[in-house]
Design an enzyme around this catalytic site. Structure first.
Site, PDB file in Angstrom:
ATOM      1  NE  ARG A  16      -4.506  -0.967  10.192  1.00 22.00           N
ATOM      2  CZ  ARG A  16      -3.442  -0.664   9.463  1.00 22.00           C
ATOM      3  NH1 ARG A  16      -3.359   0.455   8.798  1.00 22.00           N
ATOM      4  NH2 ARG A  16      -2.435  -1.497   9.397  1.00 22.00           N
TER       5      ARG A  16
ATOM      6  CE  LYS B  15      -2.043  -1.014   3.862  1.00 20.62           C
ATOM      7  NZ  LYS B  15      -1.268  -2.227   4.210  1.00 20.62           N
TER       8      LYS B  15
ATOM      9  NE  ARG C  22       6.469   0.008  10.020  1.00 20.63           N
ATOM     10  CZ  ARG C  22       5.344   0.040   9.285  1.00 20.63           C
ATOM     11  NH1 ARG C  22       5.331   0.675   8.122  1.00 20.63           N
ATOM     12  NH2 ARG C  22       4.247  -0.559   9.700  1.00 20.63           N
TER      13      ARG C  22
ATOM     14  NE  ARG D 163       8.023  -2.188   6.190  1.00 20.14           N
ATOM     15  CZ  ARG D 163       6.720  -1.971   6.297  1.00 20.14           C
ATOM     16  NH1 ARG D 163       6.071  -1.327   5.343  1.00 20.14           N
ATOM     17  NH2 ARG D 163       6.065  -2.390   7.353  1.00 20.14           N
TER      18      ARG D 163
HETATM   19  P1  AP5 Z   1       0.676   0.982   8.792  1.00 16.53           P
HETATM   20  O1  AP5 Z   1       1.881   1.825   8.795  1.00 16.53           O
HETATM   21  O2  AP5 Z   1      -0.531   1.418   8.011  1.00 16.53           O
HETATM   22  O3  AP5 Z   1       1.151  -0.453   8.388  1.00 16.53           O
HETATM   23  P2  AP5 Z   1       0.444  -1.650   7.622  1.00 16.53           P
HETATM   24  O4  AP5 Z   1      -0.937  -1.508   7.100  1.00 16.53           O
HETATM   25  O5  AP5 Z   1       0.655  -2.743   8.601  1.00 16.53           O
HETATM   26  O6  AP5 Z   1       1.163  -1.690   6.277  1.00 16.53           O
HETATM   27  P3  AP5 Z   1       2.662  -1.522   6.009  1.00 16.53           P
HETATM   28  O7  AP5 Z   1       3.079  -0.101   5.908  1.00 16.53           O
HETATM   29  O8  AP5 Z   1       3.460  -2.343   6.945  1.00 16.53           O
HETATM   30  O9  AP5 Z   1       2.691  -2.243   4.596  1.00 16.53           O
HETATM   31  P4  AP5 Z   1       2.396  -1.698   3.148  1.00 16.53           P
HETATM   32  O10 AP5 Z   1       1.199  -2.400   2.601  1.00 16.53           O
HETATM   33  O11 AP5 Z   1       2.378  -0.198   3.113  1.00 16.53           O
HETATM   34  O12 AP5 Z   1       3.687  -2.278   2.429  1.00 16.53           O
HETATM   35  P5  AP5 Z   1       4.962  -1.562   1.796  1.00 16.53           P
HETATM   36  O13 AP5 Z   1       4.563  -0.866   0.559  1.00 16.53           O
HETATM   37  O14 AP5 Z   1       5.740  -0.819   2.800  1.00 16.53           O
HETATM   38  O15 AP5 Z   1       0.181   0.737  10.303  1.00 16.53           O
HETATM   39  C1  AP5 Z   1       1.089   0.447  11.338  1.00 16.53           C
HETATM   40  C2  AP5 Z   1       0.330   0.435  12.666  1.00 16.53           C
HETATM   41  O16 AP5 Z   1      -0.285   1.732  12.880  1.00 16.53           O
HETATM   42  C3  AP5 Z   1      -0.839  -0.544  12.771  1.00 16.53           C
HETATM   43  O17 AP5 Z   1      -0.400  -1.833  13.148  1.00 16.53           O
HETATM   44  C4  AP5 Z   1      -1.711   0.146  13.837  1.00 16.53           C
HETATM   45  O18 AP5 Z   1      -1.184  -0.044  15.125  1.00 16.53           O
HETATM   46  C5  AP5 Z   1      -1.570   1.622  13.497  1.00 16.53           C
HETATM   47  N1  AP5 Z   1      -2.604   2.100  12.559  1.00 16.53           N
HETATM   48  C6  AP5 Z   1      -2.396   2.601  11.300  1.00 16.53           C
HETATM   49  N2  AP5 Z   1      -3.558   2.942  10.724  1.00 16.53           N
HETATM   50  C7  AP5 Z   1      -4.538   2.663  11.629  1.00 16.53           C
HETATM   51  C8  AP5 Z   1      -5.956   2.768  11.635  1.00 16.53           C
HETATM   52  N3  AP5 Z   1      -6.631   3.235  10.562  1.00 16.53           N
HETATM   53  N4  AP5 Z   1      -6.639   2.382  12.749  1.00 16.53           N
HETATM   54  C9  AP5 Z   1      -5.995   1.930  13.808  1.00 16.53           C
HETATM   55  N5  AP5 Z   1      -4.654   1.783  13.897  1.00 16.53           N
HETATM   56  C10 AP5 Z   1      -3.925   2.146  12.814  1.00 16.53           C
HETATM   57  O19 AP5 Z   1       5.772  -2.882   1.358  1.00 16.53           O
HETATM   58  C11 AP5 Z   1       6.291  -3.774   2.340  1.00 16.53           C
HETATM   59  C12 AP5 Z   1       7.627  -4.353   1.881  1.00 16.53           C
HETATM   60  O20 AP5 Z   1       7.423  -5.120   0.705  1.00 16.53           O
HETATM   61  C13 AP5 Z   1       8.700  -3.298   1.522  1.00 16.53           C
HETATM   62  O21 AP5 Z   1       9.933  -3.762   1.961  1.00 16.53           O
HETATM   63  C14 AP5 Z   1       8.665  -3.231  -0.009  1.00 16.53           C
HETATM   64  O22 AP5 Z   1       9.936  -2.921  -0.552  1.00 16.53           O
HETATM   65  C15 AP5 Z   1       8.235  -4.654  -0.374  1.00 16.53           C
HETATM   66  N6  AP5 Z   1       7.396  -4.679  -1.568  1.00 16.53           N
HETATM   67  C16 AP5 Z   1       6.379  -3.816  -1.886  1.00 16.53           C
HETATM   68  N7  AP5 Z   1       5.812  -4.169  -3.046  1.00 16.53           N
HETATM   69  C17 AP5 Z   1       6.467  -5.305  -3.457  1.00 16.53           C
HETATM   70  C18 AP5 Z   1       6.316  -6.158  -4.606  1.00 16.53           C
HETATM   71  N8  AP5 Z   1       5.386  -5.927  -5.548  1.00 16.53           N
HETATM   72  N9  AP5 Z   1       7.148  -7.232  -4.691  1.00 16.53           N
HETATM   73  C19 AP5 Z   1       8.091  -7.467  -3.760  1.00 16.53           C
HETATM   74  N10 AP5 Z   1       8.282  -6.694  -2.663  1.00 16.53           N
HETATM   75  C20 AP5 Z   1       7.473  -5.625  -2.523  1.00 16.53           C
END
Ligand code: AP5
Length: 212
Positions: A91, A15, A158, A125
């Site tokens: 969420r 995302k 992280r 990551r």
């Molecule tokens: P948040 O920061 O929103 O984290 P998340 O949803 O858990 O998602 P991530 O940022 O970890 O993953 P992403 O989908 O963005 O992946 P990315 O692109 O980085 O939330 C963190 C915390 O905050 C929650 O646990 C909660 O406590 C709180 N929170 C946030 N919003 C909230 C809400 N609305 N309500 C309540 N609490 C809330 O990619 C991940 C990795 O994969 C990277 O290393 C990247 O290089 C790799 N990658 C990406 N795309 C590919 C691909 N196509 N192929 C291979 N590798 C890839």
């Protein structure tokens, strides 16, 4: 007219990676509750009747921060945005209902990625401590290990990307956020995109959806 795009997906679905690119491509604001909470990790929540006193404590446990806190972040961010890509919100069903009261959407897009791939992506990551650029030790490595290509800053993991917290984040996702995906699917508003291609392949599919 400016677009209102919602990007849904499990932790690690891509995302953040794709939202940044879509925001740049279509000149939209990238609204992300995760980044907003990381920037305000030590906000004092002790006046609220909540389990923990700071967003940091919720995030490090892999639990959702209370709706009251994140709803406020989203209201403020959307009020300042013409068009947006919303990432990390809603969420749970309560947040989805709140969102429908404050704005409309042009597209709700779900990035579909299998659980084992999610764990590999999150535990590998690395994020720049200076500029926030995101890497992966295997899938998107920097030129020099541990050093940001963009600014030379140090790459760190992280706090919530340890395997134990990742598993809990996924549990919380399946319990609380999958019903949100279902909510948009039942309303015929969901567009599903295969999130397991390369970042460029996924981006090309997303651009096609947004342009449609
Ligand atoms: P948040 O920061 O929103 O984290 P998340 O949803 O858990 O998602 P991530 O940022 O970890 O993953 P992403 O989908 O963005 O992946 P990315 O692109 O980085 O939330 C963190 C915390 O905050 C929650 O646990 C909660 O406590 C709180 N929170 C946030 N919003 C909230 C809400 N609305 N309500 C309540 N609490 C809330 O990619 C991940 C990795 O994969 C990277 O290393 C990247 O290089 C790799 N990658 C990406 N795309 C590919 C691909 N196509 N192929 C291979 N590798 C890839």
């Amino acid at each position: 007219m400016s677009k209102h795009i919602l990007l849904l997906g499990a932790p690690g679905a891509g995302k953040g990676t794709q939202s940044k690119r879509l925001a740049a491509e279509f000149d939209l604001e990238h609204v992300t509750t995760g980044d907003a909470l990381r920037a305000n990790k030590d906000m004092d929540l002790s006046h609220m009747d909540t389990e923990f006193d700071t967003p940091r404590a919720y995030m490090e446990a892999g639990e959702l921060v209370p709706d009251e806190v994140v709803n406020e972040i989203v209201v403020t961010a959307l009020a300042d945005a013409d068009g947006f890509v919303l990432d990390g919100y809603p969420r749970n069903i309560e947040q989805a209902e709140f969102l429908s009261e404050i704005t409309d959407l042009d597209a709700a897009v779900f990035l579909d990625v299998s659980e084992e791939e999610l764990v590999d992506r999150l535990t590998g990551r690395r994020v720049c401590s200076e500029c926030g650029a995101s890497y992966h030790v295997e899938f998107a490595p920097p030129e020099e290990a541990g050093v940001c290509d963009e600014c030379g800053g140090e790459l760190t993991q992280r706090d919530d990307d340890t395997e134990e917290t990742v598993r809990e984040r996924l549990r919380v996702y399946y319990e609380n956020t999958e019903p949100v995906v279902e909510h948009y699917r039942e309303r015929g508003e969901l567009v599903e995109v295969d999130g397991e291609g390369t970042p460029d392949e996924v981006f090309a599919e997303l651009v096609a959806v947004v342009e449609d």
